[in-house]
Design an enzyme around this catalytic site. Structure first.
Site, mmCIF file in Angstrom:
data_model
loop_
_atom_site.group_PDB
_atom_site.id
_atom_site.type_symbol
_atom_site.label_atom_id
_atom_site.label_comp_id
_atom_site.label_asym_id
_atom_site.label_seq_id
_atom_site.Cartn_x
_atom_site.Cartn_y
_atom_site.Cartn_z
ATOM 1 C CB CYS A 1 -0.908 0.003 1.224
ATOM 2 S SG CYS A 1 -0.009 0.181 2.776
ATOM 3 C CG HIS B 1 7.902 4.341 -4.030
ATOM 4 N ND1 HIS B 1 7.837 3.438 -5.056
ATOM 5 C CD2 HIS B 1 8.156 3.620 -2.911
ATOM 6 C CE1 HIS B 1 8.038 2.226 -4.578
ATOM 7 N NE2 HIS B 1 8.228 2.303 -3.287
ATOM 8 N NE ARG C 1 12.431 -1.606 1.702
ATOM 9 C CZ ARG C 1 13.073 -0.440 1.629
ATOM 10 N NH1 ARG C 1 13.319 0.267 2.722
ATOM 11 N NH2 ARG C 1 13.485 0.015 0.463
ATOM 12 C CB ALA D 1 3.920 -0.458 2.417
HETATM 13 FE FE1 CFM Z 1 13.123 0.200 -5.402
HETATM 14 FE FE2 CFM Z 1 12.636 -2.169 -5.586
HETATM 15 FE FE3 CFM Z 1 11.149 -0.530 -4.072
HETATM 16 FE FE4 CFM Z 1 13.653 -1.180 -3.361
HETATM 17 FE FE5 CFM Z 1 12.719 -3.165 -1.777
HETATM 18 FE FE6 CFM Z 1 11.693 -4.068 -4.033
HETATM 19 FE FE7 CFM Z 1 10.224 -2.495 -2.522
HETATM 20 MO MO1 CFM Z 1 10.773 -4.899 -1.760
HETATM 21 S S1 CFM Z 1 14.559 -1.456 -5.248
HETATM 22 S S2 CFM Z 1 12.624 0.706 -3.340
HETATM 23 S S3 CFM Z 1 14.550 -2.006 -1.571
HETATM 24 S S4 CFM Z 1 11.311 -0.663 -6.188
HETATM 25 S S5 CFM Z 1 12.879 -5.064 -2.603
HETATM 26 S S6 CFM Z 1 12.375 -4.175 -6.182
HETATM 27 S S7 CFM Z 1 9.634 -4.178 -3.596
HETATM 28 S S8 CFM Z 1 10.981 -2.958 -0.588
HETATM 29 S S9 CFM Z 1 9.262 -0.621 -2.914
#
Ligand code: CFM
Length: 551
Positions: free
Chosen positions: A71, A204, A105, A74
């Site tokens: 989500c 993000h 994480r 997160a």
């Molecule tokens: Fe970038 Fe990723 Fe992500 Fe990531 Fe991660 Fe991920 Fe993630 Mo899991 S590199 S920041 S450190 S998009 S492994 S492939 S899914 S937490 S949001």
């Protein structure tokens, strides 16, 4: 048709017709659902100019289909802000959101001394109750900020909204402003309610906006160093960031800020004093890279420190940017020294791994980056996909102008950023940029995952549990890479499963030493006999006979 695909696959994966596989996957869905999924399951084909077919991405998951997305909360609290050690991250919401995002994480940090703040081991939450949902939670939020301040005296406090907070309409930004004035430290809030957008990707973007608006550029103290860069989109999972930092240091490159592995508040605050932004994970941090460029004149380049070759390439790219023969020589020294051991281990694992198949379904960047490591081992990625990436992560940023903004993306604010009146300083002149471009240097660009994948490979966005299982049955890959939610279902099918989010308990896998760790780990997994013993005795022989010990 399905049976035919399976029997052939076990013998020769190359002769499987990807079109038949696609039809097979879609065959299970009702017509309307299949039509939507058809756009998200693409058979790759790379044209001479590197154009690839269009993929459906960043679209709402169809209810009823089980996929692995997270989500917005997160993505904001857990992913982007979580790895910063000295900001108190306060979850405004019921306790579950805070609890389940607490140390799940594997982002590591290393405070220089025991006296330095490290709040990552704490879980801060307002623990909203029924009463607060009915009468409002602002009072509780104010009290929680005060309490956190009294106990920890942090440099900054950030507040993260969970779903109910958005529903009841608490004005978290106003509370943040009030408390900032009262306590005299930086306090800022994120409206990252879990339901925003279609996945953690929305979080993000919200995190990027907030950190840019409230922290970046608030401190003009420049860090010493000749070649000063920021490392964006590196979260120090399993110690990756430590390994990258080690390599950069050996090359004489100074990291001003990392967004956000092993980072501190001060790093964000003076990140605008660096001379180059390097972007690892494009999906999670491209917004900050773009905004810093527009406001302060720092260009960004895409790098990748997953894979020994990619790491060497990225170091050379940084050296070329600074146009310094001294730095180039030092980079070449480091690369030569580090790759010596890499090559030895590589040659060894290739004898056992060459030609084996891998499938990668991870997040928004790793499904691409890790293909490089598998290639170095001689392994083939037959299928890959992201959980929440956008079309530009698949097809390259060249498609950005064609991406249609839908109602889900419209809920995320786009900041209007222009040059800072006093501090905008282009790090390279227009002529210098042109010269570098003429030498093949690309700024503000990411080519995407698909142009690097062979024709005929299957690229699947937001893969479902059902599709995962069918893909395994059809291709029988030597290894499947994904996350904890899929792990045990995959292992029960007799396929080794590597978590590429948390690395299980392994890592680092970045840089040169990380590549060696990865080769060894995957070699061990794909060549283990344990998977052939997976059938329980009663599956082949349902009648078990035994005698009592006392007889
Ligand atoms: Fe970038 Fe990723 Fe992500 Fe990531 Fe991660 Fe991920 Fe993630 Mo899991 S590199 S920041 S450190 S998009 S492994 S492939 S899914 S937490 S949001």
């Amino acid at each position: 048709m399905a049976a035919k695909i399976i029997t052939q696959a076990a013998l020769e994966p190359e002769i499987i017709d990807p079109n038949a596989v696609k039809q097979e996957l879609l065959g299970k869905y009702p017509t309307k659902v299949a039509r939507k999924r058809a756009k998200q399951i693409v058979i790759n084909r790379v044209d001479e100019d590197f154009t690839v077919p269009e993929i459906g991405a960043n679209a709402r998951t169809i209810p009823g289909i089980i996929t692995q997305r997270g989500c917005a909360y997160a993505g904001c609290k857990g992913v982007v802000l979580g790895p910063t050690r000295d900001i108190v991250n306060l979850t405004h919401g019921p306790i579950g959101c805070g609890f389940y995002s607490w140390l799940t994480r594997r982002n590591q940090t290393r405070p220089p001394t025991a006296e330095d703040a490290n709040f990552m081991t704490y879980c801060f939450s307002t623990d909203l109750q029924d009463n607060d949902i009915v009468f409002g939670g602002e009072k509780k939020l104010r009290a929680a900020i005060q309490e956190a301040y009294d106990i920890f005296k942090p440099k900054a406090i950030s507040i993260f909204a969970t779903c109910p907070v958005g529903l009841i309409g608490d004005d978290i930004h106003n509370v943040a402003k009030e408390m900032k004035e009262k306590l005299g430290i930086n306090i800022f809030a994120f409206s990252c309610e879990g339901y925003k957008g279609v996945s953690q990707s929305a979080g993000h973007h919200i995190a990027n906006n907030g950190i840019f608006k409230h922290v970046v550029g608030t401190d003009d103290t420049a860090r010493e160093g000749k070649y000063r860069i920021n490392l964006l989109g590196e979260y120090n999972i399993g110690g990756d960031g430590f390994e990258i930092e080690r390599i950069l240091q050996e090359c004489g490159i100074t990291t001003v800020a990392t967004f956000s592995g092993n980072s501190t508040y001060d790093q964000f605050a003076n990140s605008h004093t660096a001379d180059l932004n390097t972007v690892m994970c494009h999906r999670s941090i491209n917004y900050v890279a773009e905004m810093i460029d527009k406001k302060f004149g720092i260009p960004w380049i895409k790098v990748n420190f997953i894979g020994a070759d990619s790491s060497a390439k990225s170091l050379r790219k940084i050296a070329n940017y600074f146009e310094s023969p001294e730095l180039t020589a030092r980079v070449e020294d480091v690369v030569a020294r580090e790759t010596m051991e890499v090559k030895i281990v590589q040659a060894d694992v290739r004898t056992r791994c060459e030609g084996k198949l891998a499938m990668l379904f991870v997040g928004g960047s790793r499904a691409h980056h890790y293909q490089d490591l598998f290639a170095e081992m001689g392994m083939k990625t037959i299928s890959a996909g992201y959980e929440f990436a956008h079309r530009d992560d698949y097809e390259g940023r060249r498609v950005l102008p064609d991406i249609k903004i839908d109602s889900d993306s419209r809920t995320i604010e786009e900041l209007d950023v222009g040059p800072d009146p006093d501090r905008y300083r282009p790090r390279k002149s227009a002529e210098q940029l042109e010269e570098l471009a003429a030498k093949g240097f690309t700024f503000r660009d990411y080519e995407g995952m698909m142009p690097r994948m062979p024709d005929g490979t299957l690229v699947i966005d937001d893969i479902s549990q059902y599709e995962t299982e069918r893909m395994i049955e059809i291709y029988k890959p030597a290894i499947f890479c994904a996350g904890i939610k899929e792990k045990y279902a995959i292992q029960k099918k007799g396929i080794p499963m590597k978590q590429l989010h948390s690395y299980d308990s392994g890592g680092p896998y970045a840089g040169f030493k990380g590549a060696i760790n990865f080769y060894r780990e995957i070699d061990r997994m794909v060549n283990s006999k344990v998977w052939s013993y997976l059938k329980a005795p009663w599956q082949t022989n349902p009648e078990l006979a035994a005698t009592y010990g006392c007889e």
